[in-house]
Write a protein that holds these residues in place. Structure first.
Motif: not given
Length: 92
Positions: A70-86
């Protein structure tokens, strides 16, 4: 080393591969409705036959690699990363 594959900014991929040679594990996040995760110890199981994600002894490792992914996805600005926590929770 972490490898990720984020699709275009407008879509969400079906699968995300995370490999960390630091931990000698391969972590796979399947981004389908079921959100099944896979975890393999590449030293003891190089053919990836035993999914350790369902083993209680690997719960901490799974959580750590999930956080790294998830940190790597945030670092690379993936648009759906915030959905993964849920979407992703601890597997029983």
């Amino acid at each position: 080393m972490v490898f990720t594959d984020c699709a275009s900014a407008t879509s969400r991929p079906n699968i995300l591969f995370i490999y960390t040679d630091k931990h000698n594990y391969k972590y796979i996040m399947n981004l389908l409705e079921t959100n099944i995760e896979e975890l393999y110890d590449l030293e003891t199981d190089p053919e990836e036959l035993v999914n350790l994600a369902f083993h209680k002894d690997y719960r901490d490792t799974l959580a750590q690699l999930r956080r790294e992914a998830i940190a790597e996805l945030r670092r690379t600005d993936c648009p759906f990363v915030d959905q993964l926590h849920a979407d992703l929770g601890e597997q029983k």
